[in-house]
Design an enzyme around this catalytic site. Structure first.
Site, PDB file in Angstrom:
ATOM      1  N   GLU A  94       0.814  -1.202   0.000  1.00 23.89           N
ATOM      2  CA  GLU A  94       0.000   0.000   0.000  1.00 23.89           C
ATOM      3  C   GLU A  94       0.856   1.264   0.000  1.00 23.89           C
ATOM      4  O   GLU A  94       2.016   1.261   0.423  1.00 23.89           O
ATOM      5  CB  GLU A  94      -0.931  -0.001   1.201  1.00 23.89           C
ATOM      6  CG  GLU A  94      -0.189  -0.191   2.493  1.00 23.89           C
ATOM      7  CD  GLU A  94      -1.097  -0.668   3.613  1.00 23.89           C
ATOM      8  OE1 GLU A  94      -2.054  -1.406   3.349  1.00 23.89           O
ATOM      9  OE2 GLU A  94      -0.828  -0.289   4.749  1.00 23.89           O
ATOM     10  N   CYS A 107       3.585   8.152   1.464  1.00 22.14           N
ATOM     11  CA  CYS A 107       4.129   7.113   2.333  1.00 22.14           C
ATOM     12  C   CYS A 107       4.208   5.840   1.491  1.00 22.14           C
ATOM     13  O   CYS A 107       3.212   5.391   0.935  1.00 22.14           O
ATOM     14  CB  CYS A 107       3.197   6.933   3.536  1.00 22.14           C
ATOM     15  SG  CYS A 107       3.742   5.660   4.655  1.00 22.14           S
ATOM     16  N   CYS A 114       6.757  -7.757   6.212  1.00 19.14           N
ATOM     17  CA  CYS A 114       7.994  -7.294   6.850  1.00 19.14           C
ATOM     18  C   CYS A 114       8.556  -8.418   7.705  1.00 19.14           C
ATOM     19  O   CYS A 114       7.819  -9.053   8.466  1.00 19.14           O
ATOM     20  CB  CYS A 114       7.714  -6.078   7.726  1.00 19.14           C
ATOM     21  SG  CYS A 114       9.214  -5.465   8.540  1.00 19.14           S
ATOM     22  N   CYS A 118       7.461  -6.485  14.504  1.00 17.46           N
ATOM     23  CA  CYS A 118       7.146  -5.715  15.717  1.00 17.46           C
ATOM     24  C   CYS A 118       5.705  -6.040  16.138  1.00 17.46           C
ATOM     25  O   CYS A 118       4.803  -6.027  15.286  1.00 17.46           O
ATOM     26  CB  CYS A 118       7.299  -4.218  15.450  1.00 17.46           C
ATOM     27  SG  CYS A 118       8.921  -3.804  14.786  1.00 17.46           S
ATOM     28  N   CYS A 121       2.537  -3.797  15.099  1.00 16.72           N
ATOM     29  CA  CYS A 121       2.439  -3.338  13.705  1.00 16.72           C
ATOM     30  C   CYS A 121       1.616  -4.311  12.862  1.00 16.72           C
ATOM     31  O   CYS A 121       1.832  -5.525  12.926  1.00 16.72           O
ATOM     32  CB  CYS A 121       3.849  -3.205  13.136  1.00 16.72           C
ATOM     33  SG  CYS A 121       3.865  -2.874  11.367  1.00 16.72           S
ATOM     34  N   CYS A 338       0.656   1.880   8.734  1.00 18.62           N
ATOM     35  CA  CYS A 338       1.230   0.933   7.791  1.00 18.62           C
ATOM     36  C   CYS A 338       0.631  -0.455   7.932  1.00 18.62           C
ATOM     37  O   CYS A 338       0.421  -0.957   9.012  1.00 18.62           O
ATOM     38  CB  CYS A 338       2.749   0.920   7.859  1.00 18.62           C
ATOM     39  SG  CYS A 338       3.456   0.288   9.360  1.00 18.62           S
TER      40      CYS A 338
HETATM   41  N1  SAH Z   1       9.911  -0.714   8.971  1.00 15.75           N
HETATM   42  C1  SAH Z   1      10.255   0.630   9.088  1.00 15.75           C
HETATM   43  C2  SAH Z   1       9.399   1.559   8.239  1.00 15.75           C
HETATM   44  C3  SAH Z   1       7.938   1.251   8.161  1.00 15.75           C
HETATM   45  S1  SAH Z   1       7.017   1.435   9.666  1.00 15.75           S
HETATM   46  C4  SAH Z   1      10.254   1.082  10.526  1.00 15.75           C
HETATM   47  O1  SAH Z   1       9.792   0.332  11.388  1.00 15.75           O
HETATM   48  O2  SAH Z   1      10.765   2.170  10.796  1.00 15.75           O
HETATM   49  C5  SAH Z   1       6.920   3.210   9.816  1.00 15.75           C
HETATM   50  C6  SAH Z   1       6.609   3.695  11.210  1.00 15.75           C
HETATM   51  O3  SAH Z   1       5.258   3.371  11.588  1.00 15.75           O
HETATM   52  C7  SAH Z   1       7.511   3.075  12.269  1.00 15.75           C
HETATM   53  O4  SAH Z   1       8.017   4.070  13.127  1.00 15.75           O
HETATM   54  C8  SAH Z   1       6.559   2.150  12.969  1.00 15.75           C
HETATM   55  O5  SAH Z   1       6.992   1.857  14.265  1.00 15.75           O
HETATM   56  C9  SAH Z   1       5.259   2.904  12.923  1.00 15.75           C
HETATM   57  N2  SAH Z   1       4.066   2.081  13.179  1.00 15.75           N
HETATM   58  C10 SAH Z   1       3.874   0.789  12.873  1.00 15.75           C
HETATM   59  N3  SAH Z   1       2.648   0.374  13.284  1.00 15.75           N
HETATM   60  C11 SAH Z   1       2.056   1.450  13.847  1.00 15.75           C
HETATM   61  C12 SAH Z   1       0.772   1.658  14.471  1.00 15.75           C
HETATM   62  N4  SAH Z   1      -0.123   0.705  14.540  1.00 15.75           N
HETATM   63  N5  SAH Z   1       0.510   2.894  14.956  1.00 15.75           N
HETATM   64  C13 SAH Z   1       1.423   3.900  14.850  1.00 15.75           C
HETATM   65  N6  SAH Z   1       2.635   3.744  14.271  1.00 15.75           N
HETATM   66  C14 SAH Z   1       2.955   2.540  13.791  1.00 15.75           C
HETATM   67 FE1  SF4 Z   2       8.368  -3.989  10.044  1.00 17.00          FE
HETATM   68 FE2  SF4 Z   2       6.212  -2.813  11.076  1.00 17.00          FE
HETATM   69 FE3  SF4 Z   2       8.369  -3.242  12.599  1.00 17.00          FE
HETATM   70 FE4  SF4 Z   2       8.465  -1.392  10.648  1.00 17.00          FE
HETATM   71  S1  SF4 Z   2       7.153  -1.346  12.476  1.00 17.00           S
HETATM   72  S2  SF4 Z   2      10.027  -2.961  11.149  1.00 17.00           S
HETATM   73  S3  SF4 Z   2       7.127  -2.374   9.115  1.00 17.00           S
HETATM   74  S4  SF4 Z   2       7.077  -4.840  11.650  1.00 17.00           S
END
Ligand code: SAH
Ligand code: SF4
Length: 354
Positions: A94, A107, A114, A118, A121, A338
């Site tokens: 997306e 974005c 991924c 995390c 996420c 994301c």
């Molecule tokens: N993987 C990379 C880039 C994509 S995620 C990273 O982790 O930096 C981009 C940002 O969105 C990251 O800072 C991540 O921690 C945050 N993010 C992921 N899930 C989220 C959520 N549910 N609410 C708010 N921020 C979130």
């Molecule tokens: Fe991957 Fe989501 Fe963690 Fe970014 S925040 S590294 S997209 S699992």
């Protein structure tokens, strides 16, 4: 049926010019074609200053893009548009367009899924799909440029904060950044490109040597290893202090201030202790802290703090002399954090199958 024609942007400038030479066309046609793509042409036929026979030859041999939009959602009274694209081979990613008064930001996704996982996420919840190729990343931006051009707007900023860990797809991401910045294609200054990473230390060092001074965002979320090991599992390999040292070396080398992202999870990383640890970790550093209110994801144990708790945390960070802002929550109604539109579409698909 699978379309086997290569997408035009999968060719480098040199490769396209070779193809043009083989078709008795001058090299400058390559620049014309790129200009049309950047302006939003979706067919070769629309490229009016290119001779018809060449347009027809291109149409036979290439696709204008490999991305197929499969779902679109709007939020913020039309200021935010999120598109889910199907890739060749069936995975989907997306991209979110966010319109502001003075700029328009995309974005962008760098991987389908991924591998980092995390727990808060949405992207991390699905099995990892695959790395995107450079042209698939660039095509997301070309599509956004097209949408914005129709509104008299220009794509000015790109953030690698969609699906995927950009530093785990290093070569394609760096290649795509060079193309996004290429004045003959989209001409987005590297300073207006943010690469967000969970913290792959060797790749951050490598990036600092590429001579493309993109803004680096570190997804910190915790200042002590014990908690960060859980929230950002790659921390077990690359601990937080080493990560901050590496990020600051990046700042030193590129002159770009590093942005530290902190997704706020109620009762988990929004306490006074966390604020103090964060202050100590970043004290005196050329850094900026960006607090992101958690965007709720189903089947996770996390929730967003109350507004007052976010304000209090911000005040504590501010009082320690750090530069801090709270990110606006653009796109919440559009499932626009994301991985979330992807997640909804997947869930609906599963519902349709069962
Ligand atoms: N993987 C990379 C880039 C994509 S995620 C990273 O982790 O930096 C981009 C940002 O969105 C990251 O800072 C991540 O921690 C945050 N993010 C992921 N899930 C989220 C959520 N549910 N609410 C708010 N921020 C979130
Ligand atoms: Fe991957 Fe989501 Fe963690 Fe970014 S925040 S590294 S997209 S699992």
């Amino acid at each position: 049926m699978t379309d086997l024609r290569p997408p035009i942007l999968s060719l480098s400038a040199a490769e396209l010019e070779t193809w043009l030479a083989e078709h008795d066309a001058p090299a400058y046609r390559r620049k014309q074609v790129w200009t049309w793509l950047a302006r939003g042409a979706t067919t070769f036929d629309a490229m009016r200053d290119v001779p018809r026979s060449l347009r027809e030859a291109m149409e036979r041999e290439f696709r204008a893009t490999s991305l197929r939009p499969v779902a679109v959602s709007e939020a913020d009274s039309g200021l935010t548009t999120k598109t889910l694209f199907e890739l060749d081979g069936g995975h989907s990613v997306e991209a979110v367009v966010m319109r502001y008064t003075e700029r328009s930001t995309l974005c962008i996704s760098s991987q389908a899924g991924c591998p980092i996982g995390c727990p808060f996420c949405a992207t991390g919840k699905f099995p990892f799909g695959r790395n995107l190729k450079a042209h698939e990343i660039v095509e997301q931006a070309v599509d956004a440029a097209r949408v914005l051009a129709a509104e008299g707007r220009r794509l000015s900023h790109v953030v690698f904060m969609g699906m995927g860990e950009p530093m785990a797809n290093y070569d394609s991401v760096v290649d795509s950044v060079r193309r996004l910045a290429d004045p003959e294609l989209l001409g987005i200054s590297p300073r207006r490109i943010v690469v967000s990473t969970s913290g792959l230390i060797p790749r951050i060092t490598q990036l600092s040597e590429e001579n493309i001074p993109v803004t680096l965002a570190i997804s910190l979320h915790a200042a002590r290893d014990e908690l960060r090991d859980v929230l950002v599992p790659i921390n077990r390999k690359y601990p937080v202090r080493d990560l901050v040292d590496t990020a600051q070396a990046y700042a030193g080398k590129t002159g770009r201030r590093v942005s530290y992202e902190w997704v706020m999870l109620a009762g988990v990383n929004d306490t006074e202790r966390d604020a103090r640890e964060l202050g100590l970790l970043l004290k005196g550093k050329h850094a900026h802290v960006n607090l992101i209110p958690f965007n709720p994801v189903d089947d996770t144990p996390y929730r967003a703090p109350e507004r007052a708790a976010i304000r209090a945390f911000r005040t504590l960070i501010d009082a320690q002399g750090l530069n801090v802002t709270v990110r606006d929550t653009r796109g919440r109604e559009a499932d626009a954090a994301c991985g979330q539109l992807h997640e909804r579409v997947m869930r609906n698909d599963q519902a349709a199958v069962s």
